[in-house]
Design a protein around this motif. Structure first.
Motif, PDB file in Angstrom:
ATOM      1  N   ILE A  11       0.849  -1.190   0.000  1.00 17.06           N
ATOM      2  CA  ILE A  11       0.000   0.000   0.000  1.00 17.06           C
ATOM      3  C   ILE A  11       0.885   1.239   0.000  1.00 17.06           C
ATOM      4  O   ILE A  11       1.520   1.567   0.998  1.00 17.06           O
ATOM      5  CB  ILE A  11      -0.941   0.008   1.219  1.00 17.06           C
ATOM      6  CG1 ILE A  11      -1.728  -1.311   1.274  1.00 17.06           C
ATOM      7  CG2 ILE A  11      -1.891   1.192   1.149  1.00 17.06           C
ATOM      8  CD1 ILE A  11      -2.531  -1.486   2.542  1.00 17.06           C
ATOM      9  N   GLY A  12       0.925   1.919  -1.146  1.00 15.97           N
ATOM     10  CA  GLY A  12       1.717   3.127  -1.276  1.00 15.97           C
ATOM     11  C   GLY A  12       0.843   4.365  -1.222  1.00 15.97           C
ATOM     12  O   GLY A  12      -0.376   4.288  -1.043  1.00 15.97           O
ATOM     13  N   GLY A  13       1.472   5.506  -1.407  1.00 20.63           N
ATOM     14  CA  GLY A  13       0.722   6.743  -1.363  1.00 20.63           C
ATOM     15  C   GLY A  13      -0.200   6.926  -2.552  1.00 20.63           C
ATOM     16  O   GLY A  13      -1.203   7.636  -2.466  1.00 20.63           O
ATOM     17  N   ARG A  60      -4.462 -15.881   6.284  1.00 19.26           N
ATOM     18  CA  ARG A  60      -3.629 -14.863   6.917  1.00 19.26           C
ATOM     19  C   ARG A  60      -3.497 -13.682   5.966  1.00 19.26           C
ATOM     20  O   ARG A  60      -3.809 -13.781   4.774  1.00 19.26           O
ATOM     21  CB  ARG A  60      -2.248 -15.424   7.257  1.00 19.26           C
ATOM     22  CG  ARG A  60      -2.250 -16.528   8.300  1.00 19.26           C
ATOM     23  CD  ARG A  60      -0.830 -16.967   8.625  1.00 19.26           C
ATOM     24  NE  ARG A  60      -0.159 -17.550   7.466  1.00 19.26           N
ATOM     25  CZ  ARG A  60       1.140 -17.871   7.431  1.00 19.26           C
ATOM     26  NH1 ARG A  60       1.896 -17.630   8.488  1.00 19.26           N
ATOM     27  NH2 ARG A  60       1.673 -18.402   6.360  1.00 19.26           N
ATOM     28  N   ALA A  61      -3.025 -12.574   6.496  1.00 20.13           N
ATOM     29  CA  ALA A  61      -2.794 -11.396   5.668  1.00 20.13           C
ATOM     30  C   ALA A  61      -1.549 -10.678   6.151  1.00 20.13           C
ATOM     31  O   ALA A  61      -1.243 -10.676   7.344  1.00 20.13           O
ATOM     32  CB  ALA A  61      -3.995 -10.451   5.713  1.00 20.13           C
ATOM     33  N   CYS A  62      -0.833 -10.078   5.212  1.00 19.42           N
ATOM     34  CA  CYS A  62       0.316  -9.229   5.534  1.00 19.42           C
ATOM     35  C   CYS A  62       0.236  -8.005   4.647  1.00 19.42           C
ATOM     36  O   CYS A  62       0.230  -8.120   3.413  1.00 19.42           O
ATOM     37  CB  CYS A  62       1.633  -9.969   5.306  1.00 19.42           C
ATOM     38  SG  CYS A  62       3.104  -8.973   5.712  1.00 19.42           S
ATOM     39  N   LEU A  63       0.152  -6.841   5.271  1.00 19.45           N
ATOM     40  CA  LEU A  63       0.028  -5.581   4.559  1.00 19.45           C
ATOM     41  C   LEU A  63       1.291  -4.754   4.772  1.00 19.45           C
ATOM     42  O   LEU A  63       1.692  -4.523   5.920  1.00 19.45           O
ATOM     43  CB  LEU A  63      -1.190  -4.793   5.043  1.00 19.45           C
ATOM     44  CG  LEU A  63      -2.567  -5.163   4.484  1.00 19.45           C
ATOM     45  CD1 LEU A  63      -2.923  -6.616   4.770  1.00 19.45           C
ATOM     46  CD2 LEU A  63      -3.636  -4.239   5.055  1.00 19.45           C
ATOM     47  N   ALA A  64       1.904  -4.339   3.676  1.00 17.93           N
ATOM     48  CA  ALA A  64       3.067  -3.460   3.735  1.00 17.93           C
ATOM     49  C   ALA A  64       2.604  -2.033   3.483  1.00 17.93           C
ATOM     50  O   ALA A  64       1.980  -1.746   2.458  1.00 17.93           O
ATOM     51  CB  ALA A  64       4.093  -3.870   2.683  1.00 17.93           C
ATOM     52  N   ILE A 100       3.540  -4.402   8.228  1.00 19.94           N
ATOM     53  CA  ILE A 100       4.956  -4.078   8.192  1.00 19.94           C
ATOM     54  C   ILE A 100       5.139  -2.847   7.302  1.00 19.94           C
ATOM     55  O   ILE A 100       4.268  -2.515   6.489  1.00 19.94           O
ATOM     56  CB  ILE A 100       5.844  -5.241   7.678  1.00 19.94           C
ATOM     57  CG1 ILE A 100       5.467  -5.638   6.249  1.00 19.94           C
ATOM     58  CG2 ILE A 100       5.743  -6.431   8.616  1.00 19.94           C
ATOM     59  CD1 ILE A 100       6.388  -6.703   5.654  1.00 19.94           C
ATOM     60  N   ASN A 101       6.249  -2.160   7.473  1.00 16.14           N
ATOM     61  CA  ASN A 101       6.567  -1.035   6.611  1.00 16.14           C
ATOM     62  C   ASN A 101       6.855  -1.549   5.192  1.00 16.14           C
ATOM     63  O   ASN A 101       7.384  -2.643   5.010  1.00 16.14           O
ATOM     64  CB  ASN A 101       7.765  -0.280   7.174  1.00 16.14           C
ATOM     65  CG  ASN A 101       8.125   0.932   6.344  1.00 16.14           C
ATOM     66  OD1 ASN A 101       8.963   0.856   5.458  1.00 16.14           O
ATOM     67  ND2 ASN A 101       7.476   2.061   6.631  1.00 16.14           N
ATOM     68  N   ASP A 102       6.529  -0.747   4.177  1.00 15.23           N
ATOM     69  CA  ASP A 102       6.712  -1.210   2.802  1.00 15.23           C
ATOM     70  C   ASP A 102       8.176  -1.485   2.474  1.00 15.23           C
ATOM     71  O   ASP A 102       8.478  -2.387   1.691  1.00 15.23           O
ATOM     72  CB  ASP A 102       6.103  -0.222   1.804  1.00 15.23           C
ATOM     73  CG  ASP A 102       6.701   1.179   1.891  1.00 15.23           C
ATOM     74  OD1 ASP A 102       7.234   1.542   2.961  1.00 15.23           O
ATOM     75  OD2 ASP A 102       6.615   1.916   0.896  1.00 15.23           O
ATOM     76  N   LEU A 103       9.094  -0.733   3.087  1.00 16.33           N
ATOM     77  CA  LEU A 103      10.508  -1.008   2.826  1.00 16.33           C
ATOM     78  C   LEU A 103      10.981  -2.276   3.526  1.00 16.33           C
ATOM     79  O   LEU A 103      11.884  -2.961   3.044  1.00 16.33           O
ATOM     80  CB  LEU A 103      11.362   0.191   3.218  1.00 16.33           C
ATOM     81  CG  LEU A 103      11.681   1.161   2.071  1.00 16.33           C
ATOM     82  CD1 LEU A 103      12.543   0.509   1.015  1.00 16.33           C
ATOM     83  CD2 LEU A 103      10.400   1.683   1.427  1.00 16.33           C
ATOM     84  N   GLY A 307       7.847 -10.026  -0.810  1.00 21.80           N
ATOM     85  CA  GLY A 307       8.425  -9.830   0.511  1.00 21.80           C
ATOM     86  C   GLY A 307       7.416 -10.109   1.624  1.00 21.80           C
ATOM     87  O   GLY A 307       7.752 -10.706   2.651  1.00 21.80           O
ATOM     88  N   CYS A 308       6.176  -9.682   1.427  1.00 20.37           N
ATOM     89  CA  CYS A 308       5.123  -9.983   2.414  1.00 20.37           C
ATOM     90  C   CYS A 308       4.901 -11.483   2.516  1.00 20.37           C
ATOM     91  O   CYS A 308       4.737 -12.029   3.618  1.00 20.37           O
ATOM     92  CB  CYS A 308       3.812  -9.285   2.010  1.00 20.37           C
ATOM     93  SG  CYS A 308       3.790  -7.506   2.245  1.00 20.37           S
TER      94      CYS A 308
END
Length: 315
Positions: A11-13, A60-64, A100-103, A307-308
């Motif tokens: 999820i970016g800007g 499960r889910a992982c959001l960056a 988690i942070n996108d980076l 990465g997620c």
């Protein structure tokens, strides 16, 4: 037996990228991209899951996220979204949701990158098992170090885009002075992100042009636009060099994001590459250390999704 499916998101800007993953790998036929403008995240998730998983649910889910995370809550830096893991888990029916942070996600993706996805800007041999550094330049800017451990990659979060922009040259000082006068602050993100090119040009020449128009002028050899590009490239090299000294990533530095991709054709041209590498290596008595750091641009726009998936599989 039907494999368990996880929901992964970057999820970016500007955009949200989504996919399903199984056994730590993204299912590439499920990758989708959505524009964020005028929408909320639940609307995007609902549309996506209805299309790709209409009769099931992710386990499960992982959001960056492009923004800082505090516990199970993340706040987007360049978008008015606050994302809470328990709410996403309930909305998607996922049993567990990680933020988690996108980076950080980009850092977890490095091990799975193909060499075909990389463009070398500084082509030296990386140190095997050395620390690595991923730097994101898109709508915003951030960086994350990637440290190898026996349990896998350790990728701590950071908010590197909001540190002060260095002013080591006359043009750099002009940019910083303009930002302080017009923005109230001069952060790295103000120069090295999607709108940074425009701001730097305005700072140097008092012209508010669009980025596509500026790039056309650079291509045409316009003197003012070329100076802007040279200044941006020099600022970029200096900032990336500062981060390299902070983390000593002898395993490689990896640039990613829309702004980094847009800059790649220029960074590979001899004139601009020389400006970048000179600013990168110009660190006084410790300059010889800078020769140890290879630097690449990542061409895979969906690497953070992998990465997620890797982070979920390892966690």
């Amino acid at each position: 037996m039907t494999p368990e499916l996880s929901l992964v998101a970057d999820i970016g800007g500007t955009n949200t990228r989504l996919a399903l993953a199984s056994a730590g790998r993204v299912q590439h036929d499920t990758v989708r991209r959505f524009a964020n403008e005028g929408r909320q995240l639940p609307d995007i998730l609902q549309e996506y899951l209805a299309a790709v998983l209409p009769d099931g649910r992710p386990t499960r889910a992982c959001l960056a996220l492009a923004g800082p995370i505090d516990g199970d809550t993340g706040a987007m830096t360049n978008l008015s979204w606050t994302i809470r893991a328990p709410e996403i888990a309930a909305f998607t029916s996922a049993g567990r949701c990680l933020l988690i942070n996108d980076l950080q996600a980009q850092g977890h993706a490095l091990a799975g990158l193909d060499s075909a996805d990389l463009t070398a800007i500084i082509d030296v041999t990386p140190t095997k098992n050395g620390a690595r550094l991923v730097i994101g330049m898109g709508t915003g800017m951030n960086a994350a170090a990637v440290f190898p451990t026996a349990q896998g990659a350790f990728v701590p979060p950071a908010e590197a885009g909001h540190v002060n922009l260095p002013a080591n040259t006359e043009n750099g000082r002009r940019v910083v002075d303009w930002m302080l006068a017009n923005l109230g602050q001069a952060q790295v993100e103000d120069a090295l992100s999607g709108t940074g090119f425009v701001k730097v040009h305005n700072a140097l020449h008092g012209e508010a042009l669009t980025a596509p128009d500026l790039l056309e002028l650079v291509e045409a050899g316009d003197e003012k636009a070329v100076l802007t590009m040279e200044t941006v490239v020099a600022l970029m090299g200096g900032v990336v060099g500062d981060l390299a000294l902070t983390f000593l990533p002898r395993g490689g530095i990896y640039l990613t994001g829309g702004f980094a991709s847009a800059m790649t054709p220029w960074l590979t041209k001899p004139h601009y590459n020389a400006i970048f590498t000179q600013a990168f290596a110009n660190k006084g008595k410790i300059s010889p250390v800078m020769a140890a750091f290879p630097l690449y641009v990542i061409g895979d726009d969906f690497a953070a999704l992998q990465g997620c998936a890797a982070h979920l599989a390892n966690g």
